[in-house]
Design a protein around this motif. Sequence first.
Motif, mmCIF file in Angstrom:
data_model
loop_
_atom_site.group_PDB
_atom_site.id
_atom_site.type_symbol
_atom_site.label_atom_id
_atom_site.label_comp_id
_atom_site.label_asym_id
_atom_site.label_seq_id
_atom_site.Cartn_x
_atom_site.Cartn_y
_atom_site.Cartn_z
ATOM 1 N N TYR A 191 -1.190 0.927 11.778
ATOM 2 C CA TYR A 191 -0.180 0.481 10.822
ATOM 3 C C TYR A 191 1.046 1.376 10.954
ATOM 4 C CZ TYR A 191 -2.090 4.376 8.065
ATOM 5 O OH TYR A 191 -2.526 5.613 7.646
ATOM 6 N N ARG A 192 2.110 0.982 10.301
ATOM 7 C CA ARG A 192 3.331 1.784 10.276
ATOM 8 C C ARG A 192 3.635 2.160 8.833
ATOM 9 N NH1 ARG A 192 7.310 0.173 15.158
ATOM 10 N NH2 ARG A 192 5.759 -0.700 16.576
ATOM 11 N N SER A 193 4.592 3.036 8.677
ATOM 12 C CA SER A 193 4.970 3.403 7.315
ATOM 13 C C SER A 193 6.463 3.658 7.231
ATOM 14 C CB SER A 193 4.208 4.653 6.852
ATOM 15 O OG SER A 193 4.756 5.825 7.419
ATOM 16 N N GLU A 194 6.970 3.507 6.031
ATOM 17 C CA GLU A 194 8.324 3.932 5.703
ATOM 18 C C GLU A 194 8.167 5.120 4.767
ATOM 19 O OE1 GLU A 194 10.666 0.866 4.014
ATOM 20 O OE2 GLU A 194 10.259 -0.575 5.621
ATOM 21 N N LYS A 195 8.838 6.215 5.075
ATOM 22 C CA LYS A 195 8.667 7.429 4.287
ATOM 23 C C LYS A 195 10.006 8.013 3.886
ATOM 24 C CE LYS A 195 6.498 12.012 4.454
ATOM 25 N NZ LYS A 195 5.683 12.938 5.272
ATOM 26 N N MET A 196 10.073 8.467 2.645
ATOM 27 C CA MET A 196 11.258 9.160 2.151
ATOM 28 C C MET A 196 10.805 10.415 1.420
ATOM 29 S SD MET A 196 14.601 8.988 2.051
ATOM 30 C CE MET A 196 14.949 7.250 2.378
ATOM 31 N N THR A 197 11.514 11.520 1.635
ATOM 32 C CA THR A 197 11.191 12.789 0.977
ATOM 33 C C THR A 197 12.413 13.329 0.246
ATOM 34 O OG1 THR A 197 9.514 13.364 2.620
ATOM 35 C CG2 THR A 197 10.433 15.175 1.344
ATOM 36 N N MET A 198 12.187 13.863 -0.940
ATOM 37 C CA MET A 198 13.270 14.433 -1.739
ATOM 38 C C MET A 198 12.788 15.718 -2.404
ATOM 39 S SD MET A 198 15.208 12.776 -5.065
ATOM 40 C CE MET A 198 16.401 11.811 -4.141
ATOM 41 N N GLY A 199 13.624 16.758 -2.388
ATOM 42 C CA GLY A 199 13.321 17.996 -3.085
ATOM 43 C C GLY A 199 13.835 17.955 -4.515
ATOM 44 N N PRO A 209 0.872 -1.174 0.000
ATOM 45 C CA PRO A 209 0.000 0.000 0.000
ATOM 46 C C PRO A 209 0.913 1.229 0.000
ATOM 47 C CG PRO A 209 -0.625 -1.557 1.729
ATOM 48 C CD PRO A 209 0.719 -1.983 1.224
ATOM 49 N N LEU A 210 0.527 2.286 -0.682
ATOM 50 C CA LEU A 210 1.451 3.411 -0.831
ATOM 51 C C LEU A 210 0.715 4.738 -0.976
ATOM 52 C CD1 LEU A 210 1.533 4.364 -4.131
ATOM 53 C CD2 LEU A 210 2.426 2.019 -4.291
ATOM 54 N N PHE A 211 1.426 5.807 -0.665
ATOM 55 C CA PHE A 211 0.947 7.167 -0.886
ATOM 56 C C PHE A 211 2.073 7.980 -1.520
ATOM 57 C CE2 PHE A 211 -2.403 5.986 1.936
ATOM 58 C CZ PHE A 211 -3.451 6.865 1.683
ATOM 59 N N VAL A 212 1.709 8.846 -2.456
ATOM 60 C CA VAL A 212 2.650 9.809 -3.029
ATOM 61 C C VAL A 212 2.149 11.207 -2.674
ATOM 62 C CG1 VAL A 212 3.702 10.740 -5.116
ATOM 63 C CG2 VAL A 212 3.273 8.268 -4.926
ATOM 64 N N THR A 213 3.022 11.981 -2.048
ATOM 65 C CA THR A 213 2.660 13.321 -1.589
ATOM 66 C C THR A 213 3.557 14.361 -2.252
ATOM 67 O OG1 THR A 213 2.029 12.444 0.586
ATOM 68 C CG2 THR A 213 2.407 14.822 0.434
ATOM 69 N N TRP A 214 2.949 15.422 -2.748
ATOM 70 C CA TRP A 214 3.694 16.534 -3.329
ATOM 71 C C TRP A 214 3.482 17.769 -2.470
ATOM 72 C CZ3 TRP A 214 6.961 15.433 -7.162
ATOM 73 C CH2 TRP A 214 6.695 14.312 -7.968
ATOM 74 N N ALA A 219 -2.454 -3.213 -1.812
ATOM 75 C CA ALA A 219 -1.045 -3.448 -2.116
ATOM 76 C C ALA A 219 -0.854 -3.469 -3.629
ATOM 77 C CB ALA A 219 -0.589 -4.768 -1.499
ATOM 78 N N MET A 220 0.019 -2.597 -4.112
ATOM 79 C CA MET A 220 0.315 -2.526 -5.542
ATOM 80 C C MET A 220 1.801 -2.755 -5.760
ATOM 81 S SD MET A 220 -1.910 0.700 -6.994
ATOM 82 C CE MET A 220 -1.511 0.226 -8.689
ATOM 83 N N ASN A 221 2.144 -3.409 -6.874
ATOM 84 C CA ASN A 221 3.549 -3.521 -7.225
ATOM 85 C C ASN A 221 4.110 -2.116 -7.362
ATOM 86 O OD1 ASN A 221 2.214 -6.138 -8.783
ATOM 87 N ND2 ASN A 221 4.163 -6.541 -7.772
ATOM 88 N N LEU A 222 5.291 -1.886 -6.782
ATOM 89 C CA LEU A 222 5.793 -0.529 -6.652
ATOM 90 C C LEU A 222 6.039 0.171 -7.992
ATOM 91 C CD1 LEU A 222 8.203 -0.862 -3.587
ATOM 92 C CD2 LEU A 222 5.966 0.268 -3.697
ATOM 93 N N LEU A 248 5.361 4.000 2.182
ATOM 94 C CA LEU A 248 4.957 2.606 2.033
ATOM 95 C C LEU A 248 4.367 2.149 3.363
ATOM 96 C CD1 LEU A 248 8.085 1.154 0.161
ATOM 97 C CD2 LEU A 248 6.096 2.367 -0.781
ATOM 98 N N LEU A 249 3.157 1.618 3.327
ATOM 99 C CA LEU A 249 2.449 1.252 4.552
ATOM 100 C C LEU A 249 2.664 -0.221 4.879
ATOM 101 C CD1 LEU A 249 -0.918 3.143 3.931
ATOM 102 C CD2 LEU A 249 1.325 4.034 4.608
ATOM 103 N N THR A 250 2.920 -0.514 6.162
ATOM 104 C CA THR A 250 3.245 -1.876 6.589
ATOM 105 C C THR A 250 2.604 -2.178 7.940
ATOM 106 O OG1 THR A 250 5.249 -1.179 7.772
ATOM 107 C CG2 THR A 250 5.496 -1.722 5.432
#
Length: 311
Positions: free
Chosen positions: A275-283, A137-142, A159-162, A197-199
């Motif tokens: 649930y928990r999540s793994e998050k990464m942010t990039m500018g 499961p995933l989220f994209v944030t801008w 759950a989707m293939n990444l 990414l949600l886990t």
Amino acid sequence: MGRKRCVGADCSKMAAGCCGVKKQKLSGSPGSGGTGHCGSELGIGSSATVAAAANVSRANGLGDPGVTGTNALSPAPAGYNTSGLSPNLSPGPGSGSGGRKMVVSAEMCCFCFDVLYCHLYGYQPPRTPRFTNDPYPLFVTWKIGRDKRLRGCIGTFSAMNLHSGLREYTLTSALKDSRFPPMTRDELPRLFCSVSLLTNFEDVGDYLDWEVGVHGIRIEFFNEKGSKRTATYLPEVAKEQGWDHIQTIDSLLRKGGYKAPITNDFRKTIKLTRYRSEKMTMGYAEYIAHRQHHHYQNGIGHPLPPYNHYS
């Protein structure tokens, strides 16, 4: 408290809009009503744009294929701070669990930028990336600007293939979040991209059985008319907003459209999944630096992004 791990579609039926929000005035006392219906003015968990996982149909205020009623699935409040993330590419609060190696990576954020860049400039879509294609499961944030204002956020609990999931929700969140106009080329240099990414989904028997800053929560409840509603906040939301358990639950109820007075007895009727999540942010600046490294390293001669470096 007794708990069981969610299985398959039981905890991953929905797709939803994520947000960012202005602070809500919430009382922690039983029966407090909090603020009214969540809307675009409430960033993080306000009016959520919901996308059905199968057809990506959306509507402000929700609409989930697997649930009667509406869903308010926006894991973050508008304007909430992303301290500790970009510009140093460090994972967000709640990322990883139990020392397990993280799956989320800076390359995933780069790929999202690639997808958006290629779409806005009319290039062929990026080739298949090298990172894992496991389903999540995933989220994209801008977000945009120095104050990192929310610019779009949509994700899915399915759950989707990444590789395909990030392609899809990169463009959905950037172009089809109904709270915002579609993104333009001019905005690219000021953007920040976050991949979550949600886990570790778990149903819990007590609506207080979760930890602020560690768990994201999704609630299901029946509104005044007897319709089932759903709402969620990602793990970082409550901590960034300075909310306790009760304030977070009450905010979610309002986000989900519950308008009656909130009592402690009603809170006890909520079905809560943590649930928990793994998050990464990039500018954008980090993205360009990363891509230029590959660009010159691989001797690619076309304009950025040098997406041909993908295998």
